[in-house]
Design a protein around this motif. Structure first.
Motif, PDB file in Angstrom:
ATOM      1  N   GLN B 225      -5.057   0.721  31.944  1.00  0.00           N
ATOM      2  CA  GLN B 225      -5.593  -0.615  31.717  1.00  0.00           C
ATOM      3  C   GLN B 225      -6.427  -0.672  30.429  1.00  0.00           C
ATOM      4  O   GLN B 225      -6.879   0.350  29.921  1.00  0.00           O
ATOM      5  N   GLU B 226      -6.654  -1.906  29.958  1.00  0.00           N
ATOM      6  CA  GLU B 226      -7.231  -2.060  28.632  1.00  0.00           C
ATOM      7  C   GLU B 226      -8.702  -1.689  28.518  1.00  0.00           C
ATOM      8  O   GLU B 226      -9.183  -1.348  27.452  1.00  0.00           O
ATOM      9  N   PHE B 227      -9.430  -1.778  29.636  1.00  0.00           N
ATOM     10  CA  PHE B 227     -10.873  -1.558  29.511  1.00  0.00           C
ATOM     11  C   PHE B 227     -11.200  -0.138  29.045  1.00  0.00           C
ATOM     12  O   PHE B 227     -12.246   0.111  28.466  1.00  0.00           O
ATOM     13  N   ASN B 228     -10.240   0.802  29.290  1.00  0.00           N
ATOM     14  CA  ASN B 228     -10.444   2.173  28.818  1.00  0.00           C
ATOM     15  C   ASN B 228     -10.597   2.207  27.308  1.00  0.00           C
ATOM     16  O   ASN B 228     -11.453   2.884  26.764  1.00  0.00           O
ATOM     17  N   GLU B 229      -9.683   1.462  26.682  1.00  0.00           N
ATOM     18  CA  GLU B 229      -9.698   1.390  25.217  1.00  0.00           C
ATOM     19  C   GLU B 229     -11.041   0.843  24.739  1.00  0.00           C
ATOM     20  O   GLU B 229     -11.659   1.367  23.834  1.00  0.00           O
ATOM     21  N   PHE B 230     -11.499  -0.192  25.467  1.00  0.00           N
ATOM     22  CA  PHE B 230     -12.770  -0.816  25.110  1.00  0.00           C
ATOM     23  C   PHE B 230     -13.911   0.191  25.209  1.00  0.00           C
ATOM     24  O   PHE B 230     -14.720   0.327  24.301  1.00  0.00           O
ATOM     25  N   TYR B 231     -13.962   0.918  26.330  1.00  0.00           N
ATOM     26  CA  TYR B 231     -15.021   1.906  26.511  1.00  0.00           C
ATOM     27  C   TYR B 231     -14.948   2.982  25.450  1.00  0.00           C
ATOM     28  O   TYR B 231     -15.956   3.494  24.987  1.00  0.00           O
ATOM     29  N   ARG B 232     -13.707   3.334  25.056  1.00  0.00           N
ATOM     30  CA  ARG B 232     -13.552   4.390  24.066  1.00  0.00           C
ATOM     31  C   ARG B 232     -14.109   3.913  22.716  1.00  0.00           C
ATOM     32  O   ARG B 232     -14.853   4.613  22.053  1.00  0.00           O
ATOM     33  N   VAL B 233     -13.721   2.685  22.383  1.00  0.00           N
ATOM     34  CA  VAL B 233     -14.198   2.102  21.128  1.00  0.00           C
ATOM     35  C   VAL B 233     -15.716   1.945  21.165  1.00  0.00           C
ATOM     36  O   VAL B 233     -16.417   2.184  20.181  1.00  0.00           O
ATOM     37  N   ALA B 234     -16.224   1.553  22.346  1.00  0.00           N
ATOM     38  CA  ALA B 234     -17.664   1.358  22.472  1.00  0.00           C
ATOM     39  C   ALA B 234     -18.424   2.673  22.402  1.00  0.00           C
ATOM     40  O   ALA B 234     -19.650   2.680  22.348  1.00  0.00           O
ATOM     41  N   GLY B 235     -17.717   3.793  22.426  1.00  0.00           N
ATOM     42  CA  GLY B 235     -18.359   5.083  22.199  1.00  0.00           C
ATOM     43  C   GLY B 235     -18.791   5.807  23.451  1.00  0.00           C
ATOM     44  O   GLY B 235     -19.635   6.701  23.380  1.00  0.00           O
ATOM     45  N   LEU B 236     -18.242   5.451  24.616  1.00  0.00           N
ATOM     46  CA  LEU B 236     -18.588   6.182  25.829  1.00  0.00           C
ATOM     47  C   LEU B 236     -17.961   7.572  25.805  1.00  0.00           C
ATOM     48  O   LEU B 236     -16.838   7.740  25.324  1.00  0.00           O
ATOM     49  N   THR B 237     -18.689   8.530  26.317  1.00  0.00           N
ATOM     50  CA  THR B 237     -18.144   9.891  26.358  1.00  0.00           C
ATOM     51  C   THR B 237     -17.022   9.942  27.397  1.00  0.00           C
ATOM     52  O   THR B 237     -16.992   9.116  28.308  1.00  0.00           O
ATOM     53  N   PRO B 238     -16.105  10.923  27.269  1.00  0.00           N
ATOM     54  CA  PRO B 238     -15.031  11.058  28.255  1.00  0.00           C
ATOM     55  C   PRO B 238     -15.575  11.135  29.676  1.00  0.00           C
ATOM     56  O   PRO B 238     -15.009  10.573  30.613  1.00  0.00           O
ATOM     57  N   ARG B 239     -16.728  11.798  29.815  1.00  0.00           N
ATOM     58  CA  ARG B 239     -17.325  11.953  31.135  1.00  0.00           C
ATOM     59  C   ARG B 239     -17.744  10.594  31.710  1.00  0.00           C
ATOM     60  O   ARG B 239     -17.460  10.273  32.870  1.00  0.00           O
ATOM     61  N   ALA B 240     -18.385   9.792  30.883  1.00  0.00           N
ATOM     62  CA  ALA B 240     -18.815   8.475  31.333  1.00  0.00           C
ATOM     63  C   ALA B 240     -17.607   7.591  31.639  1.00  0.00           C
ATOM     64  O   ALA B 240     -17.606   6.818  32.592  1.00  0.00           O
ATOM     65  N   ARG B 241     -16.572   7.755  30.814  1.00  0.00           N
ATOM     66  CA  ARG B 241     -15.365   6.963  31.058  1.00  0.00           C
ATOM     67  C   ARG B 241     -14.725   7.356  32.381  1.00  0.00           C
ATOM     68  O   ARG B 241     -14.263   6.515  33.139  1.00  0.00           O
ATOM     69  N   LEU B 242     -14.728   8.677  32.644  1.00  0.00           N
ATOM     70  CA  LEU B 242     -14.141   9.163  33.893  1.00  0.00           C
ATOM     71  C   LEU B 242     -14.837   8.540  35.096  1.00  0.00           C
ATOM     72  O   LEU B 242     -14.208   8.168  36.085  1.00  0.00           O
ATOM     73  N   ARG B 243     -16.174   8.376  34.969  1.00  0.00           N
ATOM     74  CA  ARG B 243     -16.913   7.793  36.080  1.00  0.00           C
ATOM     75  C   ARG B 243     -16.460   6.361  36.337  1.00  0.00           C
ATOM     76  O   ARG B 243     -16.246   5.947  37.470  1.00  0.00           O
ATOM     77  N   HIS B 244     -16.289   5.600  35.258  1.00  0.00           N
ATOM     78  CA  HIS B 244     -15.814   4.222  35.400  1.00  0.00           C
ATOM     79  C   HIS B 244     -14.421   4.176  35.995  1.00  0.00           C
ATOM     80  O   HIS B 244     -14.121   3.357  36.866  1.00  0.00           O
ATOM     81  N   GLN B 245     -13.568   5.074  35.487  1.00  0.00           N
ATOM     82  CA  GLN B 245     -12.187   5.073  35.965  1.00  0.00           C
ATOM     83  C   GLN B 245     -12.124   5.399  37.449  1.00  0.00           C
ATOM     84  O   GLN B 245     -11.417   4.745  38.216  1.00  0.00           O
ATOM     85  N   LEU B 246     -12.920   6.396  37.853  1.00  0.00           N
ATOM     86  CA  LEU B 246     -12.888   6.795  39.265  1.00  0.00           C
ATOM     87  C   LEU B 246     -13.368   5.664  40.160  1.00  0.00           C
ATOM     88  O   LEU B 246     -12.837   5.437  41.233  1.00  0.00           O
ATOM     89  N   LYS B 247     -14.364   4.931  39.677  1.00  0.00           N
ATOM     90  CA  LYS B 247     -14.900   3.831  40.456  1.00  0.00           C
ATOM     91  C   LYS B 247     -13.810   2.783  40.696  1.00  0.00           C
ATOM     92  O   LYS B 247     -13.621   2.308  41.803  1.00  0.00           O
ATOM     93  N   HIS B 248     -13.079   2.470  39.624  1.00  0.00           N
ATOM     94  CA  HIS B 248     -11.994   1.500  39.769  1.00  0.00           C
ATOM     95  C   HIS B 248     -10.883   2.031  40.657  1.00  0.00           C
ATOM     96  O   HIS B 248     -10.319   1.307  41.458  1.00  0.00           O
ATOM     97  N   ALA B 249     -10.581   3.324  40.452  1.00  0.00           N
ATOM     98  CA  ALA B 249      -9.425   3.890  41.152  1.00  0.00           C
ATOM     99  C   ALA B 249      -9.672   4.053  42.639  1.00  0.00           C
ATOM    100  O   ALA B 249      -8.734   4.155  43.415  1.00  0.00           O
ATOM    101  N   SER B 250     -10.956   4.070  43.050  1.00  0.00           N
ATOM    102  CA  SER B 250     -11.205   4.361  44.459  1.00  0.00           C
ATOM    103  C   SER B 250     -11.100   3.125  45.350  1.00  0.00           C
ATOM    104  O   SER B 250     -11.230   3.235  46.559  1.00  0.00           O
ATOM    105  N   LEU B 251     -10.865   1.953  44.753  1.00  0.00           N
ATOM    106  CA  LEU B 251     -10.760   0.742  45.579  1.00  0.00           C
ATOM    107  C   LEU B 251      -9.739   0.861  46.709  1.00  0.00           C
ATOM    108  O   LEU B 251     -10.048   0.534  47.849  1.00  0.00           O
ATOM    109  N   PRO B 252      -8.504   1.332  46.424  1.00  0.00           N
ATOM    110  CA  PRO B 252      -7.527   1.405  47.514  1.00  0.00           C
ATOM    111  C   PRO B 252      -7.964   2.313  48.652  1.00  0.00           C
ATOM    112  O   PRO B 252      -7.563   2.104  49.795  1.00  0.00           O
ATOM    113  N   LEU B 253      -8.829   3.289  48.352  1.00  0.00           N
ATOM    114  CA  LEU B 253      -9.274   4.198  49.409  1.00  0.00           C
ATOM    115  C   LEU B 253      -9.989   3.443  50.512  1.00  0.00           C
ATOM    116  O   LEU B 253      -9.818   3.725  51.690  1.00  0.00           O
ATOM    117  N   ILE B 254     -10.815   2.470  50.106  1.00  0.00           N
ATOM    118  CA  ILE B 254     -11.598   1.723  51.089  1.00  0.00           C
ATOM    119  C   ILE B 254     -10.680   1.034  52.083  1.00  0.00           C
ATOM    120  O   ILE B 254     -10.899   1.061  53.278  1.00  0.00           O
TER     121      ILE B 254
END
Lengths: 301, 329
Positions: B225-254
């Protein structure tokens, strides 16, 4: 010259697809291994009872006494059971019912799944809604408890219990195949075929079915694996016909004898064979599905 | 927010489904081959005792009267008498439901936590060999027969290593010691914990693959999804990006968590039988083998009710997570 005739006949198309699918499976080392295991199981199922050194219910005597729980030796490569049966012979006899369950169950699953999925996806509207509600209901059925109650209380035999398994498990394939058909319906070549006046049957047989074939094959393989798994589970619980010499019944007998700590050669081999066969079918199905381009669609089922 | 109308209509549907299930099971078991009479009386019983029996069990009344009585009794937590134990079904099932629940709920929860981590790991390495092998290993575990997983665990850890007991929930000595104590006292012993370990591990291991696969697929979707690109451009570290991605990805688990619970509940039949754990799955098998219809009917209803209720919960959670879904859909 022959190009036209070779490319146009529907039979030839299917034959070509089969050849391509096989080439795809053989191009990868893991899938080749699984295919080899499956072929081995089929060979065992065919010739197992003929090459078994002892009869299925033949008690082995040594010096006039039952040869109980003998450790593996040359005479009995996998030892004997508490009743003095040769474990290897029982394993060889057990291949046939297990493989038969898988093939018949998997065939039933994919037949119903294709019928429901393609009909719902192709006709849409109320037909689709009705069929998908039905699929939803089947999704809500707790599988093993339901199978236990049906199989045990109706006192049904080997083939009927396979039918019960098949008629419960088609739900995944129907849902995913329907989605696939919906996508295909919007493709230009399907629309073109319709514009030229081709009927439903012709378009489905010539354009839809060949395109959902990889996915159907994947669900067939998964269905075979699941059927074997459920049959083995029912046998283990003592629900299925105990006189069918399947591997599941063997695990149950070994487990119930309470001799598992002494006689590992009795309980483990049939269990390992069931697990290997189920895993081979499931892995082959999924791997083939993802190689044929179904990544993300069926991998989570 | 979820509209009152949405909740109301889903609640009505749920109640309807529960009633339908109850009714279906009632008539299904009445129409089974072999009447209650055949099961509970020996063949060749004298007509007099048959008449007494029929009178006592209310079998002389027409079916709809029996059905009405069944419904009324059911609402008062009375599901009839067990045929094999001649005890109220509810009393028999209550403790076993508790035993099943304390095993399956923590195990599935842990499998979701561990599975979420594994799924994220192999999802973020999907193009490497490690990711591919990880996926293969997961599917391998997911295809193993659960009774075989149980047997392997018993063979390895209790028979050969001798670390854990092979079967049951508490030792007979413990049962004897706490015979007069509160009913939940044996659950607090170390003996119980030892018995608990292997079935718990078996369930976690066996049901790990599902949340892992879900998280993996969902993680791969999210990273496209596009927000990854945004976070990358905004200068988030891979680690911080991973946290965001995991948060989004865990929705189906609930939403899939209750579903997993229902599957595991069905699969508990096998786990409980292997480990001889006194839960409702094992009870169902015993009841089926001895044709104890009232017990089968009730246990099956419990399992079905759990499925229906968890679907209701899933619908509500969906409504909160994704407000676009409404009662009209």
């Amino acid at each position: 010259m022959t190009y036209r005739s070779a490319a146009t006949g529907p039979l030839e198309t299917y034959r070509r697809n089969v050849r391509r699918g096989l080439a795809l499976v053989l191009s990868d080392r893991t899938t080749t291994t699984y295919l080899a295991i499956i072929c081995g199981a089929f060979v065992l199922a065919l010739v197992g009872p003929w090459i078994a050194p002892y009869e299925y219910n033949q008690t082995v005597y040594v010096d006039g006494r039952i040869h109980r729980l003998a450790t593996p030796s040359l005479a009995h490569p996998l030892g004997t059971t508490w009743e003095g049966y040769d474990v290897l012979s029982r394993l060889l006899y057990g291949a046939r019912p297990s493989v038969l369950t898988g093939v018949l169950g998997g065939g039933l699953i994919i037949s119903v799944g294709l019928l429901v999925g393609v009909t719902a996806g192709w006709y849409g509207g109320n037909v689709d809604a009705a069929l998908m509600r039905m699929t939803d209901v089947f999704y809500g059925v707790p599988l093993i408890p339901f199978a236990i109650v049906l199989v045990a209380l109706l006192n049904i035999g080997f083939y009927t219990s396979i039918a019960v398994i098949g008629l419960l498990l088609w739900r995944n394939s129907a849902r995913v195949l329907r989605a696939q058909v919906l996508q295909l319906k919007a493709r230009p070549y399907v629309k073109a075929a319709r514009a030229t006046g081709a009927g439903n049957t012709r378009i489905v047989v010539r354009h839809v079915l060949p395109n959902i074939a990889p996915m159907a094959i994947m669900f067939f393989a998964l269905g075979v694996g699941h059927s074997i798994l459920i049959e083995a589970s029912l046998s283990f619980l003592g629900i299925a016909d105990p006189f069918v010499p399947s591997w599941g019944v063997m695990v149950r007998n070994a487990y119930n004898s309470g001799t598992m700590s002494r006689a590992w050669w009795w309980a483990l081999p049939p269990g390992i064979l069931i697990a290997t066969l189920v895993v081979s079918f499931c892995m082959l199905g999924r791997k083939y599905g993802s190689m044929a381009g179904n990544e993300g669609n069926g991998t989570t089922y | 927010m979820v509209s009152v109308r949405y909740v109301g209509s889903r609640a009505l549907q749920t109640v309807f489904l529960l009633w339908f299930m109850l009714t279906f099971l009632f008539f299904f078991f009445r129409l089974m081959p072999g009447s209650y009479l055949d099961i509970m009386m020996y063949r060749g019983a004298d007509p007099e005792s048959i008449a007494v029996f029929k009178e006592n069990w209310g079998l002389n009344d027409p079916l709809y009267v029996q059905y009405g009585r069944y419904l009324v009794n059911f609402l008062g937590f009375d599901a009839g008498l067990s045929v094999q134990y001649r005890e109220p079904v509810w009393d028999l099932v209550r403790r076993r439901m508790f035993n099943t629940f304390i095993l399956v709920a923590p195990a599935i929860t842990l499998s979701y936590v561990v599975g979420g981590v594994i799924g994220g790991l192999i999802g973020s390495r999907r193009d490497s060999r490690a990711g591919e092998h990880g996926l293969g290993a997961l599917i391998f575990v997911g295809s193993l027969p659960s009774f075989f997983v149980g047997i392997l665990l018993i063979a390895m850890f209790s028979m050969w290593a001798g670390l854990f007991p092979t079967s049951g929930m508490v030792s007979p000595e413990v049962t004897r010691t706490y015979r007069d104590a509160v009913w939940w006292r044996p659950y607090l012993t170390g003996d119980f914990a030892m018995h608990y370990t292997l079935p718990f591990v078996a369930i976690v291991f066996r049901y790990l693959y599902f949340p892992s696969l879900i998280i993996r697929t969902s993680f791969i979707d999210v990273t496209r999804q596009e927000f990854n690109e945004f976070y990358r451009v905004a200068g988030l570290t891979p680690r911080a990006r991973l946290r965001h991605q995991l948060k989004h990805a865990s929705l189906p688990l609930i939403t899939l968590y209750p579903l997993s619970m229902t599957w595991a509940l069905g699969g508990m039949v096998l786990i409980e039988t292997v480990f001889n754990w006194p839960g409702i799955g094992q009870m169902l098998v015993q009841a089926v083998l001895s044709r104890d219809y009232p017990v089968i009917q009730f246990v099956f209803f419990i399992i079905a009710a759990f499925v229906i209720l968890s679907n209701f919960v899933v619908d509500l959670v969906y409504g909160v997570v994704d407000p676009r879904i409404s009662a009209d859909d």
